[in-house]
Design a protein around this motif. Structure first.
Motif, PDB file in Angstrom:
ATOM      1  N   UNK A 100     -17.430  47.843   5.476  1.00 53.99           N
ATOM      2  CA  UNK A 100     -17.118  46.724   6.358  1.00 53.99           C
ATOM      3  C   UNK A 100     -18.381  46.102   6.935  1.00 53.99           C
ATOM      4  N   UNK A 101     -19.285  46.942   7.435  1.00 58.85           N
ATOM      5  CA  UNK A 101     -20.505  46.401   8.033  1.00 58.85           C
ATOM      6  C   UNK A 101     -21.462  45.870   6.966  1.00 58.85           C
ATOM      7  N   UNK A 102     -21.382  46.421   5.748  1.00 58.04           N
ATOM      8  CA  UNK A 102     -22.146  45.842   4.646  1.00 58.04           C
ATOM      9  C   UNK A 102     -21.637  44.444   4.332  1.00 58.04           C
ATOM     10  N   UNK A 103     -20.317  44.287   4.316  1.00 59.74           N
ATOM     11  CA  UNK A 103     -19.731  42.976   4.071  1.00 59.74           C
ATOM     12  C   UNK A 103     -20.121  41.959   5.134  1.00 59.74           C
ATOM     13  N   UNK A 104     -20.112  42.383   6.395  1.00 63.33           N
ATOM     14  CA  UNK A 104     -20.520  41.468   7.467  1.00 63.33           C
ATOM     15  C   UNK A 104     -21.987  41.093   7.349  1.00 63.33           C
ATOM     16  N   UNK A 105     -22.817  42.086   6.999  1.00 63.87           N
ATOM     17  CA  UNK A 105     -24.249  41.814   6.853  1.00 63.87           C
ATOM     18  C   UNK A 105     -24.517  40.850   5.700  1.00 63.87           C
ATOM     19  N   UNK A 106     -23.736  40.965   4.624  1.00 71.24           N
ATOM     20  CA  UNK A 106     -23.920  40.103   3.461  1.00 71.24           C
ATOM     21  C   UNK A 106     -23.388  38.690   3.720  1.00 71.24           C
ATOM     22  N   UNK A 107     -22.306  38.586   4.495  1.00 66.99           N
ATOM     23  CA  UNK A 107     -21.601  37.308   4.616  1.00 66.99           C
ATOM     24  C   UNK A 107     -21.914  36.511   5.875  1.00 66.99           C
ATOM     25  N   UNK A 108     -22.566  37.124   6.855  1.00 67.49           N
ATOM     26  CA  UNK A 108     -22.666  36.446   8.152  1.00 67.49           C
ATOM     27  C   UNK A 108     -23.398  35.104   8.064  1.00 67.49           C
ATOM     28  N   UNK A 128     -24.919  33.801  -8.403  1.00 67.78           N
ATOM     29  CA  UNK A 128     -24.563  35.124  -7.885  1.00 67.78           C
ATOM     30  C   UNK A 128     -25.800  35.764  -7.272  1.00 67.78           C
ATOM     31  N   UNK A 129     -25.795  35.895  -5.967  1.00 63.61           N
ATOM     32  CA  UNK A 129     -26.925  36.504  -5.277  1.00 63.61           C
ATOM     33  C   UNK A 129     -26.890  38.019  -5.435  1.00 63.61           C
ATOM     34  N   UNK A 130     -28.047  38.678  -5.439  1.00 61.74           N
ATOM     35  CA  UNK A 130     -28.078  40.142  -5.597  1.00 61.74           C
ATOM     36  C   UNK A 130     -27.269  40.885  -4.547  1.00 61.74           C
ATOM     37  N   UNK A 131     -27.283  40.407  -3.298  1.00 62.82           N
ATOM     38  CA  UNK A 131     -26.532  41.090  -2.245  1.00 62.82           C
ATOM     39  C   UNK A 131     -25.035  41.060  -2.527  1.00 62.82           C
ATOM     40  N   UNK A 132     -24.556  39.921  -3.042  1.00 65.11           N
ATOM     41  CA  UNK A 132     -23.138  39.819  -3.387  1.00 65.11           C
ATOM     42  C   UNK A 132     -22.808  40.712  -4.574  1.00 65.11           C
ATOM     43  N   UNK A 133     -23.702  40.793  -5.541  1.00 67.97           N
ATOM     44  CA  UNK A 133     -23.473  41.646  -6.706  1.00 67.97           C
ATOM     45  C   UNK A 133     -23.317  43.106  -6.291  1.00 67.97           C
ATOM     46  N   UNK A 134     -24.220  43.609  -5.467  1.00 67.33           N
ATOM     47  CA  UNK A 134     -24.159  45.015  -5.066  1.00 67.33           C
ATOM     48  C   UNK A 134     -22.977  45.286  -4.146  1.00 67.33           C
ATOM     49  N   UNK A 135     -22.599  44.311  -3.335  1.00 63.79           N
ATOM     50  CA  UNK A 135     -21.403  44.468  -2.497  1.00 63.79           C
ATOM     51  C   UNK A 135     -20.164  44.590  -3.370  1.00 63.79           C
ATOM     52  N   UNK A 178     -15.513  38.099 -13.096  1.00 64.30           N
ATOM     53  CA  UNK A 178     -15.650  37.445 -14.401  1.00 64.30           C
ATOM     54  C   UNK A 178     -15.427  35.929 -14.298  1.00 64.30           C
ATOM     55  N   UNK A 179     -14.473  35.517 -13.456  1.00 62.26           N
ATOM     56  CA  UNK A 179     -14.157  34.092 -13.318  1.00 62.26           C
ATOM     57  C   UNK A 179     -15.001  33.414 -12.240  1.00 62.26           C
ATOM     58  N   UNK A 180     -15.945  34.156 -11.673  1.00 60.91           N
ATOM     59  CA  UNK A 180     -16.844  33.647 -10.637  1.00 60.91           C
ATOM     60  C   UNK A 180     -16.105  33.245  -9.355  1.00 60.91           C
ATOM     61  N   UNK A 181     -15.020  33.973  -9.066  1.00 61.28           N
ATOM     62  CA  UNK A 181     -14.344  33.814  -7.783  1.00 61.28           C
ATOM     63  C   UNK A 181     -15.005  34.742  -6.744  1.00 61.28           C
ATOM     64  N   UNK A 182     -16.311  34.807  -6.768  1.00 64.22           N
ATOM     65  CA  UNK A 182     -17.028  35.766  -5.937  1.00 64.22           C
ATOM     66  C   UNK A 182     -16.800  35.495  -4.453  1.00 64.22           C
ATOM     67  N   UNK A 183     -16.836  34.255  -4.079  1.00 61.64           N
ATOM     68  CA  UNK A 183     -16.759  33.918  -2.655  1.00 61.64           C
ATOM     69  C   UNK A 183     -15.405  34.292  -2.061  1.00 61.64           C
TER      70      UNK A 183
END
Length: 351
Positions: A100-108, A128-135, A178-183
């Motif tokens: 959860x806190x990783x997600x907040x740190x990546x998305x804030x 695709x940013x590296x932080x989003x990939x690892x999350x 795969x469909x790039x619905x990352x956000x």
């Protein structure tokens, strides 16, 4: 990796911690070895019907009651111990709080966290940013580990719903990647982790018998779950994928597939919300939290005695426990029923 870490965490951290916090496993009487009953238990069913009990009793040359007791004790042997439940809750709490806190740190600092229309800006050419990939990899690998540990995890009454949830989550994370619905995928993950951060510590304090702390945390969890899953999720995710995406491009296969998976998750949210609301309602009426309705209830040998008493009471037969050696019955501390007379002026007089 996750499976190895899970085993290490439970043995090296969670189990010693449970001992220090006073979590004690209940001593359960073991079922006596019986090849006939064990074969039936393993290959047929764990809770035989009346006709099957009679047949098994004849085969083993045992009274039916003893066969019932054997199956009851055998089922209890398969139920997870309190320390196992505690270890699993600690493991999941550790992951959810980190996730959860990783997600907040990546998305804030990401624009789509605050303006949901930004999920579709520039789609499908979104870097695709590296932080989003690892999350993403963190969440996907963890849910795959949950699938592999399902046979060994604590089985609750919503076991089938949990399987559907894990499958839908894995398909959703994989396809959205795969469909790039990352956000939109990151929003789904952080919303789900928010309430799970309160669920697991609620279980931990319940196993520790900290009743008031458990009740307080459960009420907080209930509020966060109902708001995040029934309000925020439909507006932030479902309305976003169904309506906002239509402003950018026309529907295609990915549009329908993702929305179906998201709706499946929402149906599961509604199912679990009904259980939570029922428990909260009981808490308001009784002033104490009812046990988890998803948990399987452990059986005891006293259950059989209670069933006998209830059956006899239904037939109009009432038993009183305090029978004196003189053969009379004493009720609620009053005088014996046969002591109805006392002497007055030398004569026996009925009370």
């Amino acid at each position: 990796f996750w499976l190895t870490l899970y085993v290490f965490f439970c043995r090296a951290i969670a189990l010693p911690l449970s001992t220090k916090l006073g979590v004690r496993d209940k001593q359960r009487p073991k079922a006596q070895p019986n090849p006939v009953l064990e074969t039936f238990y393993s290959t047929r069913r764990k809770n035989p019907e009346e006709g099957e009990l009679l047949s098994l009793a004849k085969q083993c040359d045992l009274p039916v009651r003893k066969v019932e007791k054997w199956f009851r004790r055998r089922r209890n042997m398969d139920r997870p111990s309190l320390s196992k439940k505690f270890s699993e809750a600690c493991w999941r709490f550790t992951f959810y709080i980190i996730s959860f806190f990783t997600g907040l740190a990546v998305l804030y600092d990401k624009p789509w966290l605050w303006d949901h229309r930004e999920c579709w800006t520039g789609y499908p050419q979104q870097p695709l940013q590296p932080s989003l990939f690892w999350y993403y990899m963190l969440e996907l690998s963890f849910y795959w580990s949950l699938v592999f540990t399902l046979p060994f995890d604590v089985k609750r009454k919503d076991f089938k719903e949990q399987i559907v949830h894990h499958a839908a989550t894995i398909f959703l994370i994989s396809f959205s990647y795969c469909a790039n619905y990352i956000r939109i995928g990151t929003l789904v993950m952080v919303i789900h982790d928010a309430s799970d951060c309160f669920l697991e510590p609620t279980k931990i304090f319940n196993y520790m018998k900290w009743k008031k702390t458990c009740d307080s945390l459960f009420m907080i969890f209930s509020a966060v779950f109902l708001i995040s899953r029934l309000v925020i999720y439909p507006y932030t995710v479902l309305y976003n994928t169904y309506y906002y995406s239509m402003e950018i491009f026309q529907p295609f296969f990915g549009y329908y597939f993702v929305n179906v998976l998201l709706i499946i998750l929402q149906l599961l949210h509604v199912f679990w919300s009904c259980l939570i609301i029922h428990m909260v309602y009981k808490f308001i009426l009784q002033g104490t939290m009812e046990k988890d309705m998803r948990s399987d209830t452990e059986e005891s040998d006293k259950d059989e005695e209670r069933d006998k008493i209830r059956e006899k009471e239904k037939n109009g037969i009432t038993y009183f426990s305090n029978v004196t050696s003189n053969g009379y019955i004493q009720r609620n501390g009053s005088e014996p029923l046969n002591n109805r007379a006392h002497l007055a002026n030398g004569h026996a007089k009925e009370r």
